[in-house]
Scaffold this active site. Structure first.
Site, PDB file in Angstrom:
ATOM      1  NE  ARG A 142      43.166 -62.478 -74.584  1.00  9.96           N
ATOM      2  CZ  ARG A 142      43.745 -61.453 -75.219  1.00  9.96           C
ATOM      3  NH1 ARG A 142      44.902 -61.625 -75.833  1.00  9.96           N
ATOM      4  NH2 ARG A 142      43.195 -60.260 -75.227  1.00  9.96           N
TER       5      ARG A 142
ATOM      6  CG  ASP B  88      56.990 -63.601 -75.195  1.00 11.74           C
ATOM      7  OD1 ASP B  88      55.887 -63.515 -75.761  1.00 11.74           O
ATOM      8  OD2 ASP B  88      57.888 -62.732 -75.335  1.00 11.74           O
ATOM      9  CB  SER B  89      62.095 -64.020 -77.121  1.00 15.53           C
ATOM     10  OG  SER B  89      61.337 -63.085 -77.846  1.00 15.53           O
TER      11      SER B  89
ATOM     12  CG  ASP C 234      48.826 -64.250 -81.084  1.00 21.27           C
ATOM     13  OD1 ASP C 234      48.740 -63.840 -82.260  1.00 21.27           O
ATOM     14  OD2 ASP C 234      48.489 -63.561 -80.107  1.00 21.27           O
TER      15      ASP C 234
ATOM     16  CB  CYS D 259      48.643 -59.898 -86.245  1.00 18.36           C
ATOM     17  SG  CYS D 259      50.336 -59.838 -85.678  1.00 18.36           S
TER      18      CYS D 259
HETATM   19  N1  SAH Z   1      49.244 -64.005 -77.634  1.00 19.15           N
HETATM   20  C1  SAH Z   1      49.572 -62.799 -76.896  1.00 19.15           C
HETATM   21  C2  SAH Z   1      50.137 -61.710 -77.781  1.00 19.15           C
HETATM   22  C3  SAH Z   1      51.377 -62.080 -78.540  1.00 19.15           C
HETATM   23  S1  SAH Z   1      52.335 -60.714 -79.041  1.00 19.15           S
HETATM   24  C4  SAH Z   1      48.332 -62.337 -76.125  1.00 19.15           C
HETATM   25  O1  SAH Z   1      47.252 -62.927 -76.282  1.00 19.15           O
HETATM   26  O2  SAH Z   1      48.453 -61.405 -75.341  1.00 19.15           O
HETATM   27  C5  SAH Z   1      53.763 -61.455 -79.656  1.00 19.15           C
HETATM   28  C6  SAH Z   1      54.767 -61.888 -78.589  1.00 19.15           C
HETATM   29  O3  SAH Z   1      55.821 -62.584 -79.251  1.00 19.15           O
HETATM   30  C7  SAH Z   1      55.450 -60.780 -77.806  1.00 19.15           C
HETATM   31  O4  SAH Z   1      55.280 -61.002 -76.423  1.00 19.15           O
HETATM   32  C8  SAH Z   1      56.955 -60.905 -78.153  1.00 19.15           C
HETATM   33  O5  SAH Z   1      57.788 -60.661 -77.030  1.00 19.15           O
HETATM   34  C9  SAH Z   1      57.048 -62.338 -78.572  1.00 19.15           C
HETATM   35  N2  SAH Z   1      58.100 -62.703 -79.532  1.00 19.15           N
HETATM   36  C10 SAH Z   1      58.469 -62.067 -80.669  1.00 19.15           C
HETATM   37  N3  SAH Z   1      59.381 -62.799 -81.350  1.00 19.15           N
HETATM   38  C11 SAH Z   1      59.580 -63.936 -80.625  1.00 19.15           C
HETATM   39  C12 SAH Z   1      60.381 -65.094 -80.811  1.00 19.15           C
HETATM   40  N4  SAH Z   1      61.148 -65.241 -81.904  1.00 19.15           N
HETATM   41  N5  SAH Z   1      60.334 -66.068 -79.880  1.00 19.15           N
HETATM   42  C13 SAH Z   1      59.552 -65.928 -78.789  1.00 19.15           C
HETATM   43  N6  SAH Z   1      58.764 -64.864 -78.562  1.00 19.15           N
HETATM   44  C14 SAH Z   1      58.787 -63.876 -79.472  1.00 19.15           C
END
Ligand code: SAH
Length: 397
Positions: A213, A251-252, A301, A341
């Site tokens: 970040r 985000d979903s 991510d 990850c």
């Molecule tokens: N980049 C973030 C962490 C990401 S965690 C940080 O720095 O804090 C992964 C995220 O993806 C979660 O919030 C989850 O709700 C979201 N997610 C999972 N599948 C998804 C999809 N198909 N579309 C959108 N968001 C999704």
């Protein structure tokens, strides 16, 4: 007297000699004695030679996890005090104060404490006991971390799928309540976030991305950014703090987006530069293309697509899809910070997948940087499973 003993099949001691901490069920010749879940076993080669002290987990494919390779140092308060002190010392050395007041204090196997995870958010500890052995030593481990860290509040989040694989029920709640409650305010790279230790994903925040970040903050100046899988706004706020002209965050999870919006409000940032979208990223990227949107900084991510190597082919299709569709939205000269990850996808495989996506998108990419987890998520050289987070910073030529 060694007590209950796990005897390995002939020739199966090799990984233990190399100090890999897992003993799979297929390597076990026989269990001597009648140990219960979480009890300590002496692990011996077929010729009877001592190899390690390990925790017994009869329900799991990982039948035992090593506490110690030293016959003189079986698990107990003395061994745990030394391991926890070493873990905390590493963080003092590796995570400088300006990085903030939220960090991973104990990273399970990679700190020699299988299944035991501790994240610190300001003065609150969030603990996870994810293996039969760590569960067996729950009070001892938590008592030592509490004393050595000086943190009063402790919240347990032993509510992951890993517990089920160990035959353990899920458990969460306060062990020692913090006056401030479940919403803990932290500072990271100069940015304020509120972490919901009870309701957030994992332990509440993705600390492993802290340094990445910070990289995005450095790169964001003047760019129109897109942050996919934004969770509570980590990369979004970093990009805004770094001077991005706008950030569209997807985000979903509605709850994550609500928290992201309120995190923005905790900081003196112009909310007008932030746009939020509650959507599935796979579909949203296609829709943005149809709308002819384009960006000069994109962060991808996603959550873990492949927990184990056997999930890798399906995960590869997922990574290929989002990287391909993100590259189609990237302007020439634009940057893509893309992550995986998934423990089941190696850094080499991930790079191949992204290269395949670039070829399909018809773009040429310069590899500017490789990303990994921040140093409070250390990697033991003989435990590659601990190196789960990898990422690439790519520039479209
Ligand atoms: N980049 C973030 C962490 C990401 S965690 C940080 O720095 O804090 C992964 C995220 O993806 C979660 O919030 C989850 O709700 C979201 N997610 C999972 N599948 C998804 C999809 N198909 N579309 C959108 N968001 C999704």
């Amino acid at each position: 007297m060694r007590g209950p003993t796990l005897e390995l099949k002939r020739g199966r001691e090799r990984s233990l000699v190399r100090r890999h901490p897992w003993i799979f069920s297929g390597a076990v010749e026989r269990i001597h004695g009648s140990p219960q879940t979480g009890d300590t076993l002496a692990v011996c080669a077929a010729d009877g030679a001592f190899l390690a002290w390990a925790a017994y987990s009869p329900a799991s494919q990982i039948r035992a996890r090593v506490w110690s390779f030293d016959e003189e140092c079986p698990p107990g308060p003395g061994l745990f005090e030394a391991k926890i002190a070493a873990a905390l010392e590493l963080r003092r050395q590796a995570v400088p104060a300006p990085a903030g007041n939220a960090l991973r204090l104990i990273h399970a196997e990679s700190d020699g404490l299988p299944g035991f995870v501790v994240d610190r958010y300001a003065d609150v500890l969030v603990v996870q006991l994810l293996s039969a052995g760590s569960e067996r030593w729950r009070e001892t481990l938590i008592g030592i971390v509490r004393e050595q860290s000086g943190c009063a509040g402790i919240y347990e989040r032993s509510d992951t799928d890993a517990r089920a694989l160990e035959g353990l029920a899920s458990r969460s709640g306060w062990i020692a309540p913090a006056a401030a409650g479940c919403l803990v305010r932290i500072l990271e790279n100069g940015i304020r976030y509120e972490v919901d230790v009870a309701g957030g994903q994992k332990t509440g925040f993705f600390l492993d991305q802290r340094d990445n970040r910070a990289s995005v903050m450095r790169l964001a100046g003047g760019r129109e950014a897109l942050n996919c899988f934004c969770y509570t706004g980590g990369f979004t706020l970093a990009a805004l703090a770094g001077g991005a002209s706008s950030v569209l965050s997807i985000d979903s999870s509605g709850a994550a987006l609500d928290r992201a919006r309120s995190n923005l409000g905790l900081n003196a940032m112009d909310a007008g530069r932030a746009e939020w979208l509650d959507a599935d990223v796979f579909g949203a990227l296609r829709k943005l293309r149809a709308e002819e949107r384009a960006f000069d900084l994109i962060v991808l991510d996603p959550p873990k697509f492949a927990p184990t190597p056997k999930d890798a082919p399906r995960a590869a299709r997922g990574y290929k899809d989002i990287n391909l569709n993100a590259l189609r939205l990237l302007k020439p000269g634009g940057l893509l910070a893309t992550f995986s990850c998934s423990g089941g996808v190696s850094p080499e495989l991930f790079q191949k997948i992204v290269a395949g996506a670039a070829a399909d998108a018809g773009v040429s990419l310069l590899l500017r940087e490789r990303f990994a987890a921040a140093p409070d998520h250390p990697v033991l050289i003989d435990f590659p499973e601990g190196e789960y987070l990898k990422g690439l910073l790519l520039e479209r030529r």
